[in-house]
Design a protein around this motif. Structure first.
Motif, mmCIF file in Angstrom:
data_model
loop_
_atom_site.group_PDB
_atom_site.id
_atom_site.type_symbol
_atom_site.label_atom_id
_atom_site.label_comp_id
_atom_site.label_asym_id
_atom_site.label_seq_id
_atom_site.Cartn_x
_atom_site.Cartn_y
_atom_site.Cartn_z
ATOM 1 N N SER A 1 0.750 -1.247 0.008
ATOM 2 C CA SER A 1 -0.013 0.034 -0.044
ATOM 3 C C SER A 1 0.844 1.239 -0.251
ATOM 4 C CB SER A 1 -0.944 -0.122 1.185
ATOM 5 O OG SER A 1 -0.231 0.115 2.479
ATOM 6 N N LYS A 2 0.190 2.260 -0.299
ATOM 7 C CA LYS A 2 0.916 3.677 -0.434
ATOM 8 C C LYS A 2 1.641 4.060 1.090
ATOM 9 C CE LYS A 2 -2.110 5.613 -3.999
ATOM 10 N NZ LYS A 2 -2.940 6.465 -4.407
ATOM 11 N N SER A 3 0.590 3.712 1.977
ATOM 12 C CA SER A 3 1.088 4.126 3.508
ATOM 13 C C SER A 3 2.169 3.208 3.924
ATOM 14 C CB SER A 3 -0.093 3.753 4.538
ATOM 15 O OG SER A 3 -0.648 2.686 4.258
ATOM 16 N N GLU A 4 2.319 2.070 3.327
ATOM 17 C CA GLU A 4 3.307 0.862 3.734
ATOM 18 C C GLU A 4 4.751 1.396 3.145
ATOM 19 O OE1 GLU A 4 5.128 -2.157 5.912
ATOM 20 O OE2 GLU A 4 2.926 -1.298 6.011
ATOM 21 N N VAL A 5 4.575 1.878 1.871
ATOM 22 C CA VAL A 5 5.785 2.578 1.219
ATOM 23 C C VAL A 5 6.237 3.846 1.917
ATOM 24 C CG1 VAL A 5 6.711 3.798 -0.950
ATOM 25 C CG2 VAL A 5 5.330 1.796 -1.118
ATOM 26 N N SER A 6 5.333 4.795 2.281
ATOM 27 C CA SER A 6 5.554 5.873 3.041
ATOM 28 C C SER A 6 6.417 5.550 4.396
ATOM 29 C CB SER A 6 4.282 6.702 3.406
ATOM 30 O OG SER A 6 3.813 6.948 2.035
ATOM 31 N N ARG A 7 5.921 4.504 5.000
ATOM 32 C CA ARG A 7 6.384 4.251 6.564
ATOM 33 C C ARG A 7 7.915 3.623 6.172
ATOM 34 N NH1 ARG A 7 7.892 -0.019 9.151
ATOM 35 N NH2 ARG A 7 6.978 -1.687 7.595
ATOM 36 N N LEU A 8 8.009 2.828 5.126
ATOM 37 C CA LEU A 8 9.454 2.579 4.910
ATOM 38 C C LEU A 8 10.536 3.521 4.436
ATOM 39 C CD1 LEU A 8 8.523 -0.999 3.148
ATOM 40 C CD2 LEU A 8 9.619 -0.688 5.307
#
Length: 143
Positions: free
Chosen positions: A128-135
């Protein structure tokens, strides 16, 4: 008594799907975490004890990828120090490599949608976009 056990075994064998196995693994993991945290804090959850070394401070969620599928764990947090379950690895080598690929794509300006396609091409189920942002937050300070 034996008939009850046989009936239970037959039921388990008939409905031995991923959900049942995941639920059993999740239940065992919760009990193991509770035992480890109890040993670390010096008292059981909710028990007032003068020998208590540290208090709990809620839970944090973490997904645990198993062969039976993804299990959502609630890992206990402590007010002082930290706790990480002994049966989990902080990050597996494959997960570290995937994180490095995502971070490299971020540095080169690849969009989150393209990163999702890249993860699917590498054999993952997508991200997800949020997971990419977190990484990528991990590298924002360094860049």
């Amino acid at each position: 008594m034996t008939d009850d056990k046989m009936a239970l075994l037959e039921l388990i064998e008939k409905s031995a799907d991923g959900d049942l196995v995941r639920e059993m693994l999740g239940f065992a993991a919760e009990r193991l975490m509770e035992a480890e945290v109890q040993a670390r804090t010096g008292a059981a959850h909710g028990v007032r004890d003068p020998a208590r070394q540290v208090q709990r401070n809620g839970y944090r969620g973490r997904a645990w990828e198993t062969r039976a599928g993804r299990i959502e764990l609630e890992i206990p947090r402590l007010r002082r120090g930290s706790y990480f379950p002994s049966f989990l690895e902080p990050r597996r080598t494959a997960e570290k490599a995937l994180t490095a690929v995502i971070q490299e794509a971020y540095i080169h300006g690849v969009s989150t949608r393209a990163v999702d396609d890249l993860v699917k091409a590498m054999g993952g189920s997508g991200i997800s976009k949020s997971e990419v942002s977190r990484l990528v937050e991990e590298i924002d300070g360094r860049v």
